[in-house]
Design an enzyme around this catalytic site. Structure first.
Site, PDB file in Angstrom:
ATOM      1  N   ARG A 141       1.021  -1.170  -0.007  1.00 14.36           N
ATOM      2  CA  ARG A 141       0.125   0.131   0.060  1.00 14.36           C
ATOM      3  C   ARG A 141       0.850   1.329  -0.132  1.00 14.36           C
ATOM      4  O   ARG A 141       2.049   1.160   0.613  1.00 14.36           O
ATOM      5  CB  ARG A 141      -1.044   0.179   1.185  1.00 14.36           C
ATOM      6  N   GLU A 195      -2.197   7.773  -4.147  1.00 10.07           N
ATOM      7  CA  GLU A 195      -2.824   7.352  -5.710  1.00 10.07           C
ATOM      8  C   GLU A 195      -4.281   7.602  -5.679  1.00 10.07           C
ATOM      9  O   GLU A 195      -5.171   7.575  -4.762  1.00 10.07           O
ATOM     10  CB  GLU A 195      -2.309   5.733  -5.553  1.00 10.07           C
ATOM     11  N   HIS A 208      -1.167   0.174  -9.297  1.00 11.77           N
ATOM     12  CA  HIS A 208      -1.858  -0.688  -8.616  1.00 11.77           C
ATOM     13  C   HIS A 208      -2.551  -1.953  -9.204  1.00 11.77           C
ATOM     14  O   HIS A 208      -3.962  -1.945  -9.185  1.00 11.77           O
ATOM     15  CB  HIS A 208      -2.727   0.140  -7.516  1.00 11.77           C
TER      16      HIS A 208
HETATM   17  C1  DGY Z   1      -6.065  -5.644  -2.558  1.00  9.52           C
HETATM   18  O1  DGY Z   1      -6.788  -6.597  -2.796  1.00  9.52           O
HETATM   19  O2  DGY Z   1      -6.067  -5.260  -1.537  1.00  9.52           O
HETATM   20  C2  DGY Z   1      -5.081  -5.570  -3.985  1.00  9.52           C
HETATM   21  O3  DGY Z   1      -4.371  -4.286  -3.359  1.00  9.52           O
HETATM   22  C3  DGY Z   1      -6.045  -5.050  -5.061  1.00  9.52           C
HETATM   23  O4  DGY Z   1      -6.677  -3.955  -4.711  1.00  9.52           O
END
Ligand code: DGY
Length: 321
Positions: A237, A266, A284
């Site tokens: 993240r 983001e 992402h």
């Molecule tokens: C999640 O599932 O958390 C991934 O980052 C995809 O959004």
């Protein structure tokens, strides 16, 4: 019939499945609603299938007074104020398990791209700069035999370690609690403290949730501990890395390169990243294979049906910390 809102486009089979149980308000045109439009749509919803990009906070919850469940279409749920949901008795679910292998594949891709300068090589070639092949051209780092340091060692981290074994990599990991000895043995993984991991690893990979206590877990000091011939990969993240500090390290080449799928703030990202050759950037998409995204959307929908239509326990309940 109970009303369920799906905030973003999903696959047709997910809508078909939901329609058997609910009055469904889909968004198959994938419109980006402004806040008021979204709040109007959810005003009488009992269930909402959110995307990882939807921000669920008190204001959102105020707009949906009948809400019973938020089914997030992601394993991460830092877009949701779980405490606020819990205070109002709103259940939160996520999609663990269905994306582990897909994200692990992608992590390996970013690691190799950053270490072997794949993005830079393509830009060079497309710009017509390739005139001859020569010995010292675009020298990168070896992955085979290198040390991989995983910060976070849950399902996805372990799936990455399984792949790393195939490259003959030594695996270090850092987590709050140690995994079982049999998992360590199987993956040839050793638990170490963060400082040791940063100093010893050729590739540092982040695969842990974002929370207050992981904010800027990798900042200037941590980057200074990394080897000058090392690579940082973030598929977790934005916000876990201090992007400004990373840009500085990449500019000054105190680390070799980075592979990033996530950013602070983001979908905006610091424009300075775009000027750097030694960073591989992606939007992402770590879990974005078609089968995996289908499975994620269906998992979220199954959580809605189990809880809201069948009165069962939610399958993938997220508990407030
Ligand atoms: C999640 O599932 O958390 C991934 O980052 C995809 O959004």
């Amino acid at each position: 019939m109970k009303k369920v809102v799906v905030t973003r486009e999903v696959f047709k089979e997910t809508i078909d499945f939901l329609v058997d149980h609910f009055e469904v308000v889909p968004n198959q045109e994938d419109r980006l609603f402004d806040q008021q439009e979204l709040f109007d749509r959810i005003s009488d919803a009992e269930g909402i299938q959110t995307a990882g990009s939807d921000l669920v906070n008190d204001k959102f919850l105020d707009a949906a007074p009948q809400l019973k469940i938020i089914a997030n279409t992601a394993v991460g749920y830092n877009n949701i104020d779980v405490q606020a949901c819990s205070r109002r008795g709103v259940v939160v679910t996520n999609t663990p398990g269905v994306l582990d292998e897909c994200v692990a594949d992608y992590a390996i891709g970013l690691m190799i791209s950053a270490s072997r300068r794949i993005g830079e090589g393509e830009r060079y070639l497309r710009a017509g700069q390739w005139k001859a092949m020569y010995l010292k051209q675009m020298l990168g780092l070896d992955i085979n035999g290198a040390t991989l340091g995983l910060i976070g060692f849950g399902r996805i981290g372990q799936a990455i370690a399984r792949r790393a074994k195939g490259f003959g990599m030594r695996v270090l990991y850092h987590t709050r609690s140690r995994v079982s000895e049999s998992v360590e043995r199987q993956l040839k993984a050793t638990q170490v403290d963060k400082r040791h991991l940063l100093q010893q690893s050729d590739v540092v990979m982040l695969i842990l949730p974002y929370a207050k206590d992981t904010h800027h877990l990798i900042g200037e000091q941590e980057l200074q501990l990394m080897k000058s011939k090392s690579v940082l990969v973030n598929i977790a993240r934005g916000g876990i890395v201090d992007d400004k500090a990373l840009i500085k390290a990449l500019k000054q080449k105190t680390i070799f390169a980075a592979g990033l799928d996530v950013y602070e703030g983001e979908p905006q990202l610091d424009p300075e990243f775009l000027e750097l050759e030694n960073v591989v950037l992606s939007p992402h998409i770590g879990s974005a294979s078609e089968p995996t995204r289908r499975a994620m959307a269906m998992t979220a929908a199954k959580n809605l049906v189990a809880f809201l239509a069948n009165g069962d326990k939610p399958i993938n309940l997220v508990r407030p910390n």
